[in-house]
Scaffold this motif. Structure first.
Motif, PDB file in Angstrom:
ATOM      1  N   CYS A  53      42.551 -21.198  67.177  1.00 23.39           N
ATOM      2  CA  CYS A  53      41.880 -20.374  66.162  1.00 23.39           C
ATOM      3  C   CYS A  53      40.378 -20.491  66.387  1.00 23.39           C
ATOM      4  O   CYS A  53      39.838 -21.597  66.449  1.00 23.39           O
ATOM      5  CB  CYS A  53      42.267 -20.854  64.761  1.00 23.39           C
ATOM      6  N   ASN A 111      37.831 -14.024  55.719  1.00 24.64           N
ATOM      7  CA  ASN A 111      39.056 -13.853  56.505  1.00 24.64           C
ATOM      8  C   ASN A 111      40.253 -14.528  55.841  1.00 24.64           C
ATOM      9  O   ASN A 111      41.370 -14.019  55.909  1.00 24.64           O
ATOM     10  CB  ASN A 111      38.854 -14.360  57.931  1.00 24.64           C
ATOM     11  N   GLU A 155      37.586 -17.551  62.014  1.00 22.61           N
ATOM     12  CA  GLU A 155      38.845 -16.823  61.886  1.00 22.61           C
ATOM     13  C   GLU A 155      39.854 -17.635  61.069  1.00 22.61           C
ATOM     14  O   GLU A 155      39.601 -18.783  60.727  1.00 22.61           O
ATOM     15  CB  GLU A 155      39.391 -16.469  63.260  1.00 22.61           C
TER      16      GLU A 155
END
Length: 168
Positions: A57, A100, A61
């Motif tokens: 990741c 996000n 994000e």
């Protein structure tokens, strides 16, 4: 809609609990290690599956797994920035963690979400700045989207609890 509590995020009840993960998604220290330990082995297996599919990741994000043994439906794993000097997009990356995570929560029909104090531990983000970014990002999001009814900021330490309480 927004509350701050002092405590252990692994003990919180919410549709989604957010994990301040690292890029590897394999668990680590601080809140990341605590969430992995409390959630159980299945979370690590799901994180390994994500790693094999997309290579981990990236900072800013977010990815999602089930919640294992936690009192939640899902865990969102987001990677906060390592604070350097404030001139390496740290603020934008930290805001992206919150936005996000919230966008992913919408996709999974969540009505409640609990955040730790992302990047303020070993990643060294100044706590006052991090709290301001977190609250501003969440407020802006809630002003645009109405599905999420409750956002909890779960502060493990008194300093963060006081900062968030004062800002709210």
């Amino acid at each position: 809609m927004i509350e701050v509590i002092k405590g252990d995020i692994t003990k919180v009840s919410a549709d989604i609990i957010v994990n301040a993960a690292n890029n590897t998604l394999l668990g680590g220290g601080g809140v990341d290690g605590a969430i992995h330990r409390a959630a159980g082995k299945a979370i690590l297996e799901q994180c390994l599956h994500i790693r094999h599919g997309q290579g981990g990741c990236k900072t800013g994000e977010a990815v999602i797994t089930t919640a294992g043994h936690l009192n939640a439906r899902y865990i969102i794993h987001t990677v906060g920035p390592l604070y350097q000097d404030g001139h390496h997009r740290e603020a934008a990356l930290l805001a992206a963690c919150y936005k996000n995570s919230l966008m992913l929560a919408l996709r999974y029909a969540a009505h409640s979400i609990a955040f730790p104090n992302i990047s303020t531990g070993i990643y060294g983000y100044p706590k006052q700045q991090a709290a301001s970014i977190a609250i501003a990002t969440v407020r802006a999001f809630l002003g645009e989207y109405t599905q999420i009814k409750k956002v909890l900021f779960v502060c493990y330490d008194q300093e963060n609890f006081t900062l968030y309480s004062n800002l709210l």
